[in-house]
Design an enzyme around this catalytic site. Structure first.
Site, PDB file in Angstrom:
ATOM      1  N   GLY A  85       2.106  68.763  -1.246  1.00  0.00           N
ATOM      2  CA  GLY A  85       3.487  69.159  -1.500  1.00  0.00           C
ATOM      3  C   GLY A  85       4.235  68.156  -2.342  1.00  0.00           C
ATOM      4  O   GLY A  85       3.657  67.416  -3.158  1.00  0.00           O
ATOM      5  N   VAL A 208       2.082  66.090   5.451  1.00  0.00           N
ATOM      6  CA  VAL A 208       2.413  67.502   5.694  1.00  0.00           C
ATOM      7  C   VAL A 208       3.883  67.643   6.054  1.00  0.00           C
ATOM      8  O   VAL A 208       4.570  66.661   6.351  1.00  0.00           O
ATOM      9  CB  VAL A 208       1.519  68.112   6.802  1.00  0.00           C
ATOM     10  CG1 VAL A 208       0.062  68.118   6.376  1.00  0.00           C
ATOM     11  CG2 VAL A 208       1.694  67.362   8.115  1.00  0.00           C
ATOM     12  N   GLU A 279       7.778  57.597   3.154  1.00  0.00           N
ATOM     13  CA  GLU A 279       8.046  57.736   1.721  1.00  0.00           C
ATOM     14  C   GLU A 279       9.552  57.856   1.486  1.00  0.00           C
ATOM     15  O   GLU A 279      10.237  58.557   2.200  1.00  0.00           O
ATOM     16  CB  GLU A 279       7.309  58.971   1.188  1.00  0.00           C
ATOM     17  CG  GLU A 279       7.446  59.170  -0.299  1.00  0.00           C
ATOM     18  CD  GLU A 279       7.179  57.880  -1.068  1.00  0.00           C
ATOM     19  OE1 GLU A 279       6.075  57.350  -0.986  1.00  0.00           O
ATOM     20  OE2 GLU A 279       8.111  57.396  -1.757  1.00  0.00           O
ATOM     21  N   ALA A 341      17.217  55.195   7.311  1.00  0.00           N
ATOM     22  CA  ALA A 341      17.587  55.124   5.890  1.00  0.00           C
ATOM     23  C   ALA A 341      18.304  56.411   5.489  1.00  0.00           C
ATOM     24  O   ALA A 341      19.388  56.378   4.881  1.00  0.00           O
ATOM     25  CB  ALA A 341      16.338  54.920   5.031  1.00  0.00           C
ATOM     26  N   TYR A 383      26.047  56.307  -3.349  1.00  0.00           N
ATOM     27  CA  TYR A 383      26.276  57.324  -2.299  1.00  0.00           C
ATOM     28  C   TYR A 383      27.717  57.349  -1.830  1.00  0.00           C
ATOM     29  O   TYR A 383      28.000  57.457  -0.641  1.00  0.00           O
ATOM     30  CB  TYR A 383      25.277  57.147  -1.133  1.00  0.00           C
ATOM     31  CG  TYR A 383      23.935  57.708  -1.518  1.00  0.00           C
ATOM     32  CD1 TYR A 383      23.124  56.998  -2.400  1.00  0.00           C
ATOM     33  CD2 TYR A 383      23.513  58.951  -1.092  1.00  0.00           C
ATOM     34  CE1 TYR A 383      21.926  57.521  -2.831  1.00  0.00           C
ATOM     35  CE2 TYR A 383      22.305  59.487  -1.514  1.00  0.00           C
ATOM     36  CZ  TYR A 383      21.527  58.765  -2.381  1.00  0.00           C
ATOM     37  OH  TYR A 383      20.337  59.286  -2.830  1.00  0.00           O
ATOM     38  N   CYS A 394      15.882  66.886   3.422  1.00  0.00           N
ATOM     39  CA  CYS A 394      15.668  65.733   4.298  1.00  0.00           C
ATOM     40  C   CYS A 394      16.871  65.285   5.117  1.00  0.00           C
ATOM     41  O   CYS A 394      16.732  65.034   6.316  1.00  0.00           O
ATOM     42  CB  CYS A 394      15.170  64.557   3.466  1.00  0.00           C
ATOM     43  SG  CYS A 394      13.555  64.866   2.751  1.00  0.00           S
TER      44      CYS A 394
HETATM   45  N1  NAD Z   1      10.497  66.229  -0.208  1.00  0.00           N
HETATM   46  C1  NAD Z   1      10.962  65.003  -0.250  1.00  0.00           C
HETATM   47  O1  NAD Z   1      11.761  64.663  -1.116  1.00  0.00           O
HETATM   48  C2  NAD Z   1      10.509  63.997   0.773  1.00  0.00           C
HETATM   49  C3  NAD Z   1      10.746  62.643   0.537  1.00  0.00           C
HETATM   50  C4  NAD Z   1      10.314  61.707   1.483  1.00  0.00           C
HETATM   51  C5  NAD Z   1       9.661  62.134   2.630  1.00  0.00           C
HETATM   52  N2  NAD Z   1       9.452  63.461   2.840  1.00  0.00           N
HETATM   53  C6  NAD Z   1       8.702  63.861   4.043  1.00  0.00           C
HETATM   54  O2  NAD Z   1       7.319  64.060   3.645  1.00  0.00           O
HETATM   55  C7  NAD Z   1       6.730  65.128   4.394  1.00  0.00           C
HETATM   56  C8  NAD Z   1       6.202  66.183   3.450  1.00  0.00           C
HETATM   57  O3  NAD Z   1       7.293  66.718   2.752  1.00  0.00           O
HETATM   58  P1  NAD Z   1       7.060  67.634   1.486  1.00  0.00           P
HETATM   59  O4  NAD Z   1       8.396  67.849   0.890  1.00  0.00           O
HETATM   60  O5  NAD Z   1       5.949  67.088   0.651  1.00  0.00           O
HETATM   61  O6  NAD Z   1       6.541  68.976   2.189  1.00  0.00           O
HETATM   62  P2  NAD Z   1       5.890  70.253   1.485  1.00  0.00           P
HETATM   63  O7  NAD Z   1       6.217  71.394   2.329  1.00  0.00           O
HETATM   64  O8  NAD Z   1       6.251  70.259   0.050  1.00  0.00           O
HETATM   65  O9  NAD Z   1       4.320  69.983   1.544  1.00  0.00           O
HETATM   66  C9  NAD Z   1       3.598  69.948   2.733  1.00  0.00           C
HETATM   67  C10 NAD Z   1       2.217  70.513   2.465  1.00  0.00           C
HETATM   68  O10 NAD Z   1       1.420  70.335   3.635  1.00  0.00           O
HETATM   69  C11 NAD Z   1       0.538  71.433   3.720  1.00  0.00           C
HETATM   70  N3  NAD Z   1       0.002  71.563   5.069  1.00  0.00           N
HETATM   71  C12 NAD Z   1       0.677  71.847   6.203  1.00  0.00           C
HETATM   72  N4  NAD Z   1      -0.165  71.879   7.237  1.00  0.00           N
HETATM   73  C13 NAD Z   1      -1.396  71.615   6.762  1.00  0.00           C
HETATM   74  C14 NAD Z   1      -2.678  71.507   7.352  1.00  0.00           C
HETATM   75  N5  NAD Z   1      -2.849  71.692   8.662  1.00  0.00           N
HETATM   76  N6  NAD Z   1      -3.724  71.223   6.570  1.00  0.00           N
HETATM   77  C15 NAD Z   1      -3.555  71.049   5.235  1.00  0.00           C
HETATM   78  N7  NAD Z   1      -2.365  71.129   4.627  1.00  0.00           N
HETATM   79  C16 NAD Z   1      -1.295  71.409   5.377  1.00  0.00           C
HETATM   80  C17 NAD Z   1       1.400  72.613   3.311  1.00  0.00           C
HETATM   81  O11 NAD Z   1       0.606  73.710   2.922  1.00  0.00           O
HETATM   82  C18 NAD Z   1       2.215  72.018   2.181  1.00  0.00           C
HETATM   83  O12 NAD Z   1       1.612  72.253   0.927  1.00  0.00           O
HETATM   84  C19 NAD Z   1       7.831  65.618   5.339  1.00  0.00           C
HETATM   85  O13 NAD Z   1       7.679  64.933   6.541  1.00  0.00           O
HETATM   86  C20 NAD Z   1       9.124  65.182   4.658  1.00  0.00           C
HETATM   87  O14 NAD Z   1      10.161  64.972   5.574  1.00  0.00           O
HETATM   88  C21 NAD Z   1       9.839  64.398   1.923  1.00  0.00           C
HETATM   89  O1  UPG Z   2      27.120  60.056  -3.578  1.00  0.00           O
HETATM   90  C1  UPG Z   2      26.460  61.055  -3.289  1.00  0.00           C
HETATM   91  C2  UPG Z   2      25.043  61.103  -3.374  1.00  0.00           C
HETATM   92  C3  UPG Z   2      24.386  62.276  -3.017  1.00  0.00           C
HETATM   93  N1  UPG Z   2      25.088  63.354  -2.598  1.00  0.00           N
HETATM   94  C4  UPG Z   2      24.358  64.578  -2.175  1.00  0.00           C
HETATM   95  O2  UPG Z   2      23.359  64.193  -1.243  1.00  0.00           O
HETATM   96  C5  UPG Z   2      22.253  65.061  -1.301  1.00  0.00           C
HETATM   97  C6  UPG Z   2      20.943  64.287  -1.325  1.00  0.00           C
HETATM   98  O3  UPG Z   2      20.823  63.589  -2.548  1.00  0.00           O
HETATM   99  P1  UPG Z   2      19.622  62.553  -2.838  1.00  0.00           P
HETATM  100  O4  UPG Z   2      19.571  61.512  -1.802  1.00  0.00           O
HETATM  101  O5  UPG Z   2      19.786  62.098  -4.223  1.00  0.00           O
HETATM  102  O6  UPG Z   2      18.331  63.502  -2.810  1.00  0.00           O
HETATM  103  P2  UPG Z   2      17.058  63.711  -1.850  1.00  0.00           P
HETATM  104  O7  UPG Z   2      15.966  64.193  -2.720  1.00  0.00           O
HETATM  105  O8  UPG Z   2      17.485  64.545  -0.694  1.00  0.00           O
HETATM  106  O9  UPG Z   2      16.596  62.262  -1.333  1.00  0.00           O
HETATM  107  C7  UPG Z   2      16.898  61.783  -0.044  1.00  0.00           C
HETATM  108  O10 UPG Z   2      15.975  62.285   0.912  1.00  0.00           O
HETATM  109  C8  UPG Z   2      14.591  61.916   0.665  1.00  0.00           C
HETATM  110  C9  UPG Z   2      13.738  62.621   1.689  1.00  0.00           C
HETATM  111  O11 UPG Z   2      13.637  61.942   2.887  1.00  0.00           O
HETATM  112  C10 UPG Z   2      14.477  60.413   0.732  1.00  0.00           C
HETATM  113  O12 UPG Z   2      13.114  60.025   0.539  1.00  0.00           O
HETATM  114  C11 UPG Z   2      15.378  59.801  -0.333  1.00  0.00           C
HETATM  115  O13 UPG Z   2      15.293  58.365  -0.263  1.00  0.00           O
HETATM  116  C12 UPG Z   2      16.817  60.260  -0.090  1.00  0.00           C
HETATM  117  O14 UPG Z   2      17.668  59.776  -1.120  1.00  0.00           O
HETATM  118  C13 UPG Z   2      22.507  65.958  -2.522  1.00  0.00           C
HETATM  119  O15 UPG Z   2      22.980  67.220  -2.061  1.00  0.00           O
HETATM  120  C14 UPG Z   2      23.592  65.251  -3.306  1.00  0.00           C
HETATM  121  O16 UPG Z   2      24.427  66.150  -4.002  1.00  0.00           O
HETATM  122  C15 UPG Z   2      26.480  63.329  -2.511  1.00  0.00           C
HETATM  123  O17 UPG Z   2      27.120  64.310  -2.122  1.00  0.00           O
HETATM  124  N2  UPG Z   2      27.120  62.179  -2.867  1.00  0.00           N
END
Ligand code: NAD
Ligand code: UPG
Length: 681
Positions: A85, A208, A279, A341, A383, A394
């Site tokens: 993902g 995942v 992450e 965070a 922020y 998130c």
């Molecule tokens: N999206 C972000 O910006 C972000 C940033 C930091 C941390 N995270 C965290 O990272 C994690 C993953 O987030 P994401 O956005 O990549 O999710 P996502 O939904 O994009 O991807 C997750 C993937 O895992 C796969 N999956 C689920 N169960 C499975 C299994 N049993 N076997 C194999 N594959 C399986 C799904 O098919 C999917 O493709 C979450 O815990 C999220 O909170 C997300």
């Molecule tokens: O001053 C600000 C900054 C952001 N936002 C809003 O906040 C939300 C989140 O923004 P941003 O943090 O840039 O995006 P994400 O991709 O959700 O990233 C957050 O969530 C991720 C998933 O956990 C973390 O890994 C990142 O560190 C964390 O920044 C958005 O709707 C923005 O419009 C505001 O309203 N005001």
């Protein structure tokens, strides 16, 4: 305006299905499976510029060879990343890119997603991702270039890196160092063979989805660890002895215990180390965040085996991340750090939003308040941008997970404190909608509203937990004639499908409802009684742009030639930097002639089907300067204003427009954090 390949109807069906089971739905919706070619051009530049900030530090410390020796000394040959993902794909790609000697295989139970990662139609869009993938996934050719920086006085007669060499040599008449970069074999793979890949891995990354639980105990707050539990079981059965397991997913504190327990049940005589390595990447800047992270957190047990495992993972990161940015700690601190965070960032947004209400009532201006407090380094300026609140996959889920943790520990006051971060977020968008309705004489009946921005933040097509959708739902209660939605980065079809699924198909214009989605802003705004700005897109700003607080800067500087390199064996990051510089300067997608041939799509590939779209995507990779500028054109507010119904209203939920400029166009402005027309009436 918005240009994007149309989604094949089969994908729309898949998108509809994916939205059905919200309890276990992947965090990345299929809507993200489409990606904007316009954005691709726009963000590549910024991403690599961002990453460049960290390169100076690294340059002094490591070459590819140093890194290879360090990480290979740890004995890591195969890494398996479960979850292809938003986090798994880009993280694995950067790890493989920076560690050519390690094979990284990303596995997923979703065959469609895996298939997409193997093609040029990646399942997610992130600036700079494709360039990295082309090297790690497809391998690269031998290449060479001069180690002398480009002389801009002779640019006119140059067109690429190689021509730059010959031109310079003929002018200068002396031989300079030539840097040779060896070919790479592919070391990034995508597969659906989950158990087999796990069984071969020295390190298994778990990436995942961990959404909020929607049913049963803790519903609406607790983390749904169904996917994580399933993967853990698979790992417990198939992992090779001594494999290191790594939580990349965001998990509740003490999840490593749950994993250890499952391992012990299935493999009672063997011991495994479980590390926490959360992450921190954000949507839209994933590659720059991964290439140049503020910190890499590794949590482990304090036993010698735990410390050794942490050191092994650290050595993989040390290939490109300076050592002082890799922080080791105990497992529970690491797991909790991720939740905290996000909670702290969300809390800052709710704090500034709460103050915005005071500003509206007193005549203070929230952007001035934010600027002044942000100049105090103890507070900092990030922020602090007031608006209609945070969205995304998130913040809400992670704050709620923290609330649930506090409640489970009997810490009711703590739970209440963090709950208020969410309450203010909901209240803020309700307040915005109330102000909008009040400006329009407390009735929307018979009126057209234009909504600018649908994604949860600018420069992304990610619509998860979109504040815009929540506002749209509230506006619907007042029965407007039409709500016309436009977002420069989102596919109109995807928005329609999502609204149909989350609100009901009957609200769409196609089915006799009032919501319509447009592919250009001017049509959306034509004849509207009010324009409501819901996402902080740069395109929506009047000029001069109000100062941007809290978001990464969009640099318009000319990229800098990173040469001369101090060693004749530059790191992958340095080569990427040079490639970006040359691409931007010479409009050449492959200036170093390093890329292997791109994988061909299967006969009848649905995304390629539309020949026009295909051509558009290819052109965008070439990154022509004019295209980049075109994609970022600010709206012509005079044109919009001309076609608005009188009295002309802009209700600014993101601090995008300048009130004085709008007034000169005959437009009344009301918005978040400043007393506007709403107060004066
Ligand atoms: N999206 C972000 O910006 C972000 C940033 C930091 C941390 N995270 C965290 O990272 C994690 C993953 O987030 P994401 O956005 O990549 O999710 P996502 O939904 O994009 O991807 C997750 C993937 O895992 C796969 N999956 C689920 N169960 C499975 C299994 N049993 N076997 C194999 N594959 C399986 C799904 O098919 C999917 O493709 C979450 O815990 C999220 O909170 C997300
Ligand atoms: O001053 C600000 C900054 C952001 N936002 C809003 O906040 C939300 C989140 O923004 P941003 O943090 O840039 O995006 P994400 O991709 O959700 O990233 C957050 O969530 C991720 C998933 O956990 C973390 O890994 C990142 O560190 C964390 O920044 C958005 O709707 C923005 O419009 C505001 O309203 N005001």
């Amino acid at each position: 305006m918005y240009r994007q390949p149309s989604i094949p109807s089969s994908n729309i069906d898949a998108l509809e299905d994916s939205l059905l089971d919200i309890s276990t739905a992947p965090t990345t919706p299929d809507g993200s499976l489409t990606f904007s070619p316009v954005l691709q051009a726009l963000k590549l530049h910024d991403a690599l510029e961002e990453a460049a900030l960290g390169w100076g530090e690294q340059r002094a410390s490591s070459s590819s060879l140093d890194a290879t020796m360090r990480a290979s000394g740890s004995g890591v040959k195969n890494i398996c990343c479960v979850g292809a993902g938003y986090v798994g794909g880009p993280t694995a790609a950067v790890m493989a890119f920076q560690n050519p000697h390690i094979n990284v295989t990303v596995v997923d139970r979703d065959p469609v997603r895996i298939k997409q990662w193997k093609t040029k139609h990646l399942p997610i869009y992130e600036p700079g991702l494709y360039e990295i993938l082309r090297i790690a996934r497809d391998g690269s050719k031998d290449c060479s270039f001069s180690n002398e920086a480009t002389r801009f006085d002779s640019l006119d007669s140059m067109s690429s890196a190689s021509s730059s060499t010959s031109e310079c040599e003929s002018r200068c008449g002396y031989h300079r160092d030539e840097v040779a970069v060896k070919a790479r074999t592919p070391n990034l793979f995508f597969s659906t063979e989950v158990s087999k890949t796990i069984s071969e891995a020295d390190i298994v990354l778990i990436a995942v989805n961990t959404p909020t639980k929607m049913r049963g105990m803790g519903a609406g707050k607790a983390t749904d660890v169904t996917a994580l539990e399933a993967v853990t079981r698979e790992i417990a059965i198939h992992a090779k002895p001594g494999a290191i397991l790594v939580e990349k997913s965001t998990v509740p504190c003490r999840t490593a215990e749950l994993i250890q327990d499952t391992l012990k049940v299935h493999r009672p005589t063997q011991s495994f180390e479980v590390l926490s390595n959360p992450e921190f990447l954000a949507a839209g800047t994933a590659i720059s965040d991964l290439l140049s992270p503020d910190r890499v957190i590794i949590g482990s047990s304090s036993t010698p085996a735990g410390c050794r495992a942490a050191e092994t993972l650290a050595s993989v990161y040390a290939s490109w991340v300076p050592r002082h940015r890799i922080v080791t700690m105990n497992t529970w601190s690491s797991e909790l750090s991720k939740l905290v965070a996000n909670a702290m960032l969300a809390q800052r947004i709710s704090s500034i939003n709460s103050i915005s209400a005071i500003c509206e009532a007193t005549g203070a201006d929230i952007s001035e308040v934010a600027k002044s407090i942000g100049m105090d380094p103890r507070i900092g300026d990030k922020y602090l941008k007031a608006g209609i609140g945070f969205g995304g996959s998130c913040f809400r889920k992670d704050v709620l997970s923290l609330v649930y943790l506090a409640e489970s520990l009997g810490l009711d006051e703590v739970a209440e404190y963090w709950t208020s971060v969410i309450s203010i977020n909901v209240w803020q968008r309700e307040r915005f909608v109330r102000r909008a309705v009040r400006c329009l004489n407390n009735t929307l009946v018979g009126k057209k509203l234009a909504v600018l921005g649908y994604a949860f933040k600018k420069d992304t097509n990610d619509t998860r937990e979109s504040p815009a959708l929540e506002c749209i739902k509230l506006l619907l209660d007042d029965c407007p004639r039409e709500i016309a939605v436009f977002d420069p980065c989102c596919d109109p079809t995807t928005i329609k499908v999502e609204i149909g699924k989350l609100v009901g198909k009957e609200v769409l214009k196609d089915n006799g409802g009032s919501i319509d989605v447009y592919s250009d802003a001017y049509s959306a705004c034509a004849d509207a009684h009010a324009v409501l700005i819901m996402t902080e897109c740069d395109e929506f700003k009047t000029s001069p742009s109000p100062p941007s607080l809290g978001t990464k800067t969009t640099s318009k500087k000319r990229p800098i030639d990173p040469r001369p390199f101090q060693r004749l064996e530059p790191t992958e990051t340095e080569i990427l930097h040079l490639q970006h510089f040359l691409t931007s300067t010479f409009s050449d997608a492959d200036p170093l002639q390093r890329f292997e041939t791109e994988p061909k799509c299967e006969e009848g590939c649905e995304v390629c089907f539309d020949g026009e779209n295909e051509e558009e995507m290819e052109n965008t990779v070439v990154l022509s300067g004019s295209k980049e500028e075109h994609g970022k054109d600010n709206l012509d507010w005079a044109r919009i204003a001309y076609h608005l119904q009188k009295p002309k209203w802009v209700l600014d939920g993101r601090g995008c427009v300048d009130e004085i400029e709008m007034r000169s166009l005959g437009v009344r402005v009301d918005g978040i954090g400043r007393s506007g027309w709403g107060e004066r009436r």
